[in-house]
Design a protein around this motif. Structure first.
Motif, PDB file in Angstrom:
ATOM      1  N   HIS A   6      -5.775  -2.016   2.291  1.00 43.04           N
ATOM      2  CA  HIS A   6      -4.650  -2.268   3.769  1.00 43.04           C
ATOM      3  C   HIS A   6      -5.290  -2.515   4.941  1.00 43.04           C
ATOM      4  CE1 HIS A   6      -1.656  -1.206   6.359  1.00 43.04           C
ATOM      5  NE2 HIS A   6      -1.403  -2.207   6.290  1.00 43.04           N
ATOM      6  N   ASP A   7      -5.924  -1.088   5.092  1.00 41.84           N
ATOM      7  CA  ASP A   7      -6.523  -0.924   6.563  1.00 41.84           C
ATOM      8  C   ASP A   7      -7.559  -1.866   6.822  1.00 41.84           C
ATOM      9  OD1 ASP A   7      -7.058   0.495   8.781  1.00 41.84           O
ATOM     10  OD2 ASP A   7      -8.641   1.683   7.997  1.00 41.84           O
ATOM     11  N   MET A  52       1.165   4.185  -2.712  1.00 45.88           N
ATOM     12  CA  MET A  52       0.899   5.487  -2.791  1.00 45.88           C
ATOM     13  C   MET A  52       2.029   6.319  -3.067  1.00 45.88           C
ATOM     14  SD  MET A  52      -1.701   6.062   0.667  1.00 45.88           S
ATOM     15  CE  MET A  52      -1.112   4.493   1.429  1.00 45.88           C
ATOM     16  N   SER A  53       3.313   5.690  -2.766  1.00 44.64           N
ATOM     17  CA  SER A  53       4.231   6.574  -3.401  1.00 44.64           C
ATOM     18  C   SER A  53       4.348   6.818  -4.590  1.00 44.64           C
ATOM     19  CB  SER A  53       5.654   5.937  -3.203  1.00 44.64           C
ATOM     20  OG  SER A  53       5.768   5.771  -1.607  1.00 44.64           O
ATOM     21  N   GLU A  90       1.699   9.424  -5.401  1.00 42.75           N
ATOM     22  CA  GLU A  90       1.997  10.773  -5.079  1.00 42.75           C
ATOM     23  C   GLU A  90       2.858  11.444  -6.161  1.00 42.75           C
ATOM     24  OE1 GLU A  90       1.801  10.317  -0.310  1.00 42.75           O
ATOM     25  OE2 GLU A  90       3.726  10.305  -1.057  1.00 42.75           O
ATOM     26  N   ALA A 137       0.811  -1.027  -0.132  1.00 41.39           N
ATOM     27  CA  ALA A 137      -0.201  -0.140   0.109  1.00 41.39           C
ATOM     28  C   ALA A 137       0.762   1.307   0.065  1.00 41.39           C
ATOM     29  CB  ALA A 137      -0.810  -0.015   1.384  1.00 41.39           C
ATOM     30  N   ASN A 138       1.943   1.263   0.806  1.00 39.69           N
ATOM     31  CA  ASN A 138       2.904   2.465   0.956  1.00 39.69           C
ATOM     32  C   ASN A 138       3.663   2.685  -0.723  1.00 39.69           C
ATOM     33  OD1 ASN A 138       2.860   3.948   3.272  1.00 39.69           O
ATOM     34  ND2 ASN A 138       3.289   1.990   4.286  1.00 39.69           N
ATOM     35  N   SER A 190      -6.807   2.661  -1.836  1.00 35.85           N
ATOM     36  CA  SER A 190      -5.598   2.015  -0.955  1.00 35.85           C
ATOM     37  C   SER A 190      -5.912   1.746   0.028  1.00 35.85           C
ATOM     38  CB  SER A 190      -4.518   2.724  -1.134  1.00 35.85           C
ATOM     39  OG  SER A 190      -4.089   3.204  -2.694  1.00 35.85           O
ATOM     40  N   SER A 191      -7.069   2.070   0.884  1.00 37.41           N
ATOM     41  CA  SER A 191      -7.404   1.725   2.257  1.00 37.41           C
ATOM     42  C   SER A 191      -7.635   0.192   2.340  1.00 37.41           C
ATOM     43  CB  SER A 191      -8.755   2.445   2.606  1.00 37.41           C
ATOM     44  OG  SER A 191      -9.788   2.389   1.959  1.00 37.41           O
ATOM     45  N   MET A 199      -7.173  10.206  -7.292  1.00 31.67           N
ATOM     46  CA  MET A 199      -7.732  10.395  -6.009  1.00 31.67           C
ATOM     47  C   MET A 199      -8.731   9.022  -5.548  1.00 31.67           C
ATOM     48  SD  MET A 199      -6.181  13.073  -5.294  1.00 31.67           S
ATOM     49  CE  MET A 199      -6.616  12.912  -3.460  1.00 31.67           C
ATOM     50  N   ASP A 200      -9.232   8.604  -6.565  1.00 36.20           N
ATOM     51  CA  ASP A 200     -10.206   7.311  -6.192  1.00 36.20           C
ATOM     52  C   ASP A 200      -9.045   6.117  -5.900  1.00 36.20           C
ATOM     53  OD1 ASP A 200     -12.503   8.569  -6.722  1.00 36.20           O
ATOM     54  OD2 ASP A 200     -12.957   7.664  -8.651  1.00 36.20           O
ATOM     55  N   PHE A 209      -6.351   6.485  -4.495  1.00 33.60           N
ATOM     56  CA  PHE A 209      -5.815   6.884  -3.201  1.00 33.60           C
ATOM     57  C   PHE A 209      -6.653   6.190  -2.174  1.00 33.60           C
ATOM     58  CE2 PHE A 209      -2.735  10.313  -4.003  1.00 33.60           C
ATOM     59  CZ  PHE A 209      -1.718   9.923  -3.095  1.00 33.60           C
ATOM     60  N   ALA A 210      -8.100   6.501  -2.429  1.00 32.76           N
ATOM     61  CA  ALA A 210      -9.258   6.171  -1.623  1.00 32.76           C
ATOM     62  C   ALA A 210      -9.283   4.689  -1.250  1.00 32.76           C
ATOM     63  CB  ALA A 210     -10.524   6.656  -1.971  1.00 32.76           C
ATOM     64  N   LYS A 233      -6.780  13.256 -12.784  1.00 30.27           N
ATOM     65  CA  LYS A 233      -6.736  13.557 -11.269  1.00 30.27           C
ATOM     66  C   LYS A 233      -7.968  12.869 -10.471  1.00 30.27           C
ATOM     67  CE  LYS A 233      -4.532  16.078  -7.946  1.00 30.27           C
ATOM     68  NZ  LYS A 233      -4.304  17.361  -8.197  1.00 30.27           N
ATOM     69  N   VAL A 285       0.358  12.439  -8.752  1.00 34.20           N
ATOM     70  CA  VAL A 285      -0.135  13.781  -8.643  1.00 34.20           C
ATOM     71  C   VAL A 285       1.039  14.870  -9.067  1.00 34.20           C
ATOM     72  CG1 VAL A 285      -0.589  15.295  -6.503  1.00 34.20           C
ATOM     73  CG2 VAL A 285      -1.494  12.966  -6.616  1.00 34.20           C
TER      74      VAL A 285
END
Lengths: 197, 128
Positions: free
Chosen positions: A130-131, A67-68, A71, A63-64, A127-128, A121-122, A124-125, A117, A74
């Motif tokens: 993992h949580d 996200m990198s 980013e 997940a990290n 990627s949760s 952002m979707d 990113f969302a 964009k 972005v």
């Protein structure tokens, strides 16, 4: 007559002895089964908990990493947005007919860029994952640890000595330090299990 | 007009989740964001500094989000702080408990940037 009675008593005694032997054998088999369950608990459960913790860590790394990358995307998006704005300004300097065509193209480019964009952002969302999966894994690890503790309790209450419990494999499975925290009595049981108590 | 400079505290035990929320908030124009990894740390930060908004998870070690919310509402200085709960706990009893404890709004994971924006806007509108 006396011989007949003695024979009957002897037959009855043999029958009783046979029944007793069968009872002892059944009891021994039962203990063997409990011992193998105990071995499963003391060796396999920490192993399974450890593997699940590793999966959770792998998910976090993945997940990290994702996200990198997002980013970075972005940042690239922001650069392309600045370039589009520059293009749009340049379009204003062109002769009328060309300017209107150039503005049309830059407007389309801007639309594409904005759409990208939104997708980022979707992502990113999403990627949760993992949580969400991490929380479920925590519950499974906690359940495994609970079952393990119950079986160890049972084994201790029955006074079963696990011959394989002090093995290197068992020691290393505990040495991983993965899984839930234990209280002092559980720690003492584990120390006994590892022949350190 | 929303204050894009408002200071937001994101409380979540998963670093990836904090990163996701921080990035989405940045996209929405909120760049003044701090983080805490559980309710205890979050409460310490809230007491030590001036925050305008809290986004918190429910399931966390040491102090879960629901206890953080109750602690905020019980604190004279912090009780008016908007608290948005972002959680995987979508059971009815959780939502009822959060509402009774004074949550400002409640988002179930996974959520979209638009969903987060909508909830923040709603909360800020009520707190005007």
């Amino acid at each position: 007559m006396a011989d007949n009675n003695l024979q009957k008593t002897f037959e009855k005694f043999k029958e009783e002895l046979s029944g007793l032997a069968q009872y002892v054998d059944d009891a021994r088999k039962g203990i063997d089964e409990i011992e193998s369950t105990f071995q499963l608990s003391s060796q396999k459960f920490p192993e399974a908990s450890g593997q699940l913790s590793t999966v959770s860590g792998d998910l976090e790394n993945a997940a990290n990493n994702i996200m990198s990358l997002l980013e970075n995307l972005v940042d690239e998006h922001d650069k392309s947005k600045a370039l589009i704005e520059e293009l749009s300004a340049l379009a204003g300097t062109l002769p009328d007919e060309s300017a209107s065509k150039a503005k049309e193209v830059t407007a389309k480019l801007e639309g594409v860029n904005t759409g990208m964009k939104t997708i980022i952002m979707d992502m990113f969302a999403n990627s949760s994952f993992h949580d969400l999966s991490g929380q479920k894994l925590k519950k499974v690890i906690s359940t495994l640890s609970g079952v393990e503790a119950k079986i160890l309790d049972m084994a201790c209450n029955f006074g079963i000595e696990n011959k394989g419990a002090g093995s290197e494999e068992t020691k290393s499975s505990y040495a991983d330090g993965k899984g839930d925290m234990f209280n002092q009595s559980e720690v003492d049981k584990i120390l006994n299990d590892l022949k350190l108590g | 007009m929303l204050d894009q400079n408002m200071k937001i505290l994101v409380v979540d035990d998963f670093s990836t989740m904090r990163r996701i929320i921080r990035n989405i908030l940045k996209e929405l124009g909120y760049t003044n964001v701090d983080e805490a990894d559980d309710g205890n740390t979050g409460l310490e930060k809230l007491k030590a500094d001036d925050f305008d908004f809290v986004v918190t998870d429910w399931n966390m070690p040491n102090m879960p989000g629901i206890d953080l919310l109750k602690a905020i509402r019980a604190d004279a200085k912090l009780k008016g702080l908007p608290v948005l709960m972002v959680t995987a706990e979508a059971a009815k009893e959780n939502i009822v408990e959060a509402v009774q404890a004074g949550v400002s709004n409640y988002i179930v994971k996974p959520f979209t940037a638009a969903n987060l924006k909508e909830r923040i806007d709603l909360i800020l509108e009520k707190h005007k």
